[in-house]
Design an enzyme around this catalytic site. Structure first.
Site, PDB file in Angstrom:
ATOM      1  N   ARG A 103      20.147  29.818 -54.209  1.00 14.01           N
ATOM      2  CA  ARG A 103      19.809  28.597 -53.451  1.00 14.01           C
ATOM      3  C   ARG A 103      18.363  28.237 -53.753  1.00 14.01           C
ATOM      4  NH1 ARG A 103      21.036  27.125 -47.180  1.00 14.01           N
ATOM      5  NH2 ARG A 103      23.057  26.851 -48.186  1.00 14.01           N
ATOM      6  N   HIS A 130      25.749  20.793 -53.402  1.00 16.77           N
ATOM      7  CA  HIS A 130      26.153  21.990 -52.641  1.00 16.77           C
ATOM      8  C   HIS A 130      27.642  22.224 -52.938  1.00 16.77           C
ATOM      9  CE1 HIS A 130      26.002  25.166 -49.874  1.00 16.77           C
ATOM     10  NE2 HIS A 130      25.794  24.543 -48.738  1.00 16.77           N
ATOM     11  N   GLN A 133      29.965  24.701 -50.990  1.00 15.97           N
ATOM     12  CA  GLN A 133      30.357  24.191 -49.675  1.00 15.97           C
ATOM     13  C   GLN A 133      31.518  23.201 -49.817  1.00 15.97           C
ATOM     14  OE1 GLN A 133      28.710  24.479 -46.227  1.00 15.97           O
ATOM     15  NE2 GLN A 133      30.765  23.685 -45.856  1.00 15.97           N
ATOM     16  N   ASP A 220      26.431  14.773 -42.600  1.00 14.35           N
ATOM     17  CA  ASP A 220      25.475  15.876 -42.794  1.00 14.35           C
ATOM     18  C   ASP A 220      24.148  15.399 -42.217  1.00 14.35           C
ATOM     19  OD1 ASP A 220      24.229  18.204 -43.688  1.00 14.35           O
ATOM     20  OD2 ASP A 220      23.988  17.491 -45.755  1.00 14.35           O
ATOM     21  N   CYS A 260      28.977  20.247 -42.540  1.00 17.02           N
ATOM     22  CA  CYS A 260      28.754  21.568 -43.147  1.00 17.02           C
ATOM     23  C   CYS A 260      27.853  22.458 -42.295  1.00 17.02           C
ATOM     24  CB  CYS A 260      28.203  21.412 -44.555  1.00 17.02           C
ATOM     25  SG  CYS A 260      26.506  20.804 -44.633  1.00 17.02           S
ATOM     26  N   ARG A 288      34.073  29.269 -45.574  1.00 16.73           N
ATOM     27  CA  ARG A 288      33.067  29.666 -46.573  1.00 16.73           C
ATOM     28  C   ARG A 288      33.353  31.090 -47.039  1.00 16.73           C
ATOM     29  NH1 ARG A 288      28.114  27.096 -46.544  1.00 16.73           N
ATOM     30  NH2 ARG A 288      27.852  28.278 -48.472  1.00 16.73           N
TER      31      ARG A 288
HETATM   32  N1  NVA Z   1      21.916  18.610 -46.832  1.00 13.58           N
HETATM   33  C1  NVA Z   1      21.563  19.820 -46.113  1.00 13.58           C
HETATM   34  C2  NVA Z   1      22.669  20.821 -46.224  1.00 13.58           C
HETATM   35  C3  NVA Z   1      22.406  22.099 -45.473  1.00 13.58           C
HETATM   36  C4  NVA Z   1      23.502  23.104 -45.682  1.00 13.58           C
HETATM   37  C5  NVA Z   1      20.266  20.377 -46.658  1.00 13.58           C
HETATM   38  O1  NVA Z   1      20.124  20.441 -47.892  1.00 13.58           O
HETATM   39  O2  NVA Z   1      19.402  20.758 -45.876  1.00 13.58           O
HETATM   40  N1   CP Z   2      26.310  24.846 -44.684  1.00  9.92           N
HETATM   41  C1   CP Z   2      25.376  25.712 -45.102  1.00  9.92           C
HETATM   42  O1   CP Z   2      25.190  25.932 -46.292  1.00  9.92           O
HETATM   43  O2   CP Z   2      24.696  26.329 -44.110  1.00  9.92           O
HETATM   44  P1   CP Z   2      23.428  27.264 -44.274  1.00  9.92           P
HETATM   45  O3   CP Z   2      22.261  26.397 -44.694  1.00  9.92           O
HETATM   46  O4   CP Z   2      23.234  27.873 -42.912  1.00  9.92           O
HETATM   47  O5   CP Z   2      23.714  28.302 -45.314  1.00  9.92           O
END
Ligand code: NVA
Ligand code: CP
Length: 303
Positions: A103, A130, A133, A220, A260, A288
């Site tokens: 990540r 993502h 997800q 989201d 998500c 997940r």
């Molecule tokens: N769009 C959000 C998704 C979190 C899982 C972010 O990148 O913070």
């Molecule tokens: N949806 C998701 O990826 O959550 P986290 O940021 O908690 O891993």
């Protein structure tokens, strides 16, 4: 055989994605503990440069349930935080581990990891996508509605330029459904990505238009990780895009709501909607675990 990565949805063919989802269904249906030998003796590194709850726990628990060892690395406490090049980290992790989930911020760093690693690399979220997800979310849609996602109408309401929206856009082409995006003009996917999706996508500034006749309604956060400086500007820009029960009235009678997580109640979704009968967000979070286990098996066992 060359290693395979999962950096974006289109890294899998439709047939391959179906193999992963079929395995995920089998793993979910199997008694707990029954696949503890599947990846015994293997190890998977999970590297985080951003915060996480679901991704971290679902990977760590899933790796353990497959009999493999997980190694969780953060910026703090690893040499990544002191400037060790990604490509060096990738080569070292590849000597110890059988896969790497990563990540990070820009896609450039993810690609550097993937190119230097000699084991499969899984995108665990970047600024631009993502995919893991969204692969899990396709599973949740089909599980909840009991039919293939092909031909469905999936509404995306809110930040159409977000990593999640962009992975959903890719999924629309692969799985052959329609993604109806409702987003302010300055928060839409890149033009090239819209063009690539062709008739699989439509874009509007009116959430009601996107939601009309939808099987799935998805949103989201308005401010993703790394965009905190823009939070105030975004609150103003997304005014009117909150998912509420009245907004959902135009969707199909059995339409489901996905998010998500983490959610900001009162911003992109109200409390009644996320807690309401259409919401599948807790199944979505659980899945997940099952789909990522299947993906790890699929990537590691072919190597
Ligand atoms: N769009 C959000 C998704 C979190 C899982 C972010 O990148 O913070
Ligand atoms: N949806 C998701 O990826 O959550 P986290 O940021 O908690 O891993």
């Amino acid at each position: 055989m060359n290693k395979r990565d999962f950096l974006k949805i289109s890294d899998l063919s439709l047939a391959e994605a179906r193999e992963v989802l079929t395995l995920a269904r089998a793993l979910k249906a199997a008694p707990k503990g029954s696949h503890v030998d599947r990846l015994r003796g293997r190890a998977v590194a999970v590297v985080f440069e951003k915060a996480s709850t679901r991704t971290r726990v679902s990977f760590e628990v899933g790796i353990g349930q497959l009999g493999a060892q997980s190694v969780i690395l953060g910026i703090e406490g690893s040499q990544l935080g002191r400037g060790e090049p990604i490509k060096d980290t990738a080569r070292v992790l590849s000597r110890y581990c059988d896969a790497i989930a990563y990540r990070t911020f820009g896609t450039k760093k993810l690609l550097e990891m993937a190119h230097a690693a000699t084991v499969p690399v899984i995108n665990a979220l970047t600024d631009d996508g993502h995919p893991v997800q969204v692969l899990c979310d396709v599973f949740t849609v089909e599980e909840a509605l009991g039919r293939s996602i092909a031909g469905m109408r999936v509404a995306w309401v809110g930040d159409g330029s977000s990593n999640m929206a962009r992975s959903w856009l890719e999924a629309a082409s692969l799985f052959d459904f329609h993604l109806a995006i409702a987003a302010p003009t300055e928060f839409r996917p890149p033009v090239a990505e819209l063009a690539a999706a062709g008739a699989h996508v439509s874009v509007t500034g009116d959430p009601r238009v996107a939601i009309a006749g939808a099987d799935v309604v998805n949103t989201d956060v308005w401010t993703s990780m790394g965009q905190e400086d823009e939070a105030q500007k975004r609150l103003l820009a997304f005014d009117g895009y909150t998912l509420t029960s009245s907004l959902l009235e135009g969707s199909k009678a059995d339409a489901i709501v996905l998010h998500c997580l983490p959610a900001h109640r009162g911003e992109e979704i109200d409390d009644a909607t996320i807690e309401g009968p259409r919401s599948r967000v807790w199944d979505q979070a659980e899945n997940r675990l099952h789909v990522q286990k299947a993906l790890m098996c699929w990537l590691i066992e072919r190597g």
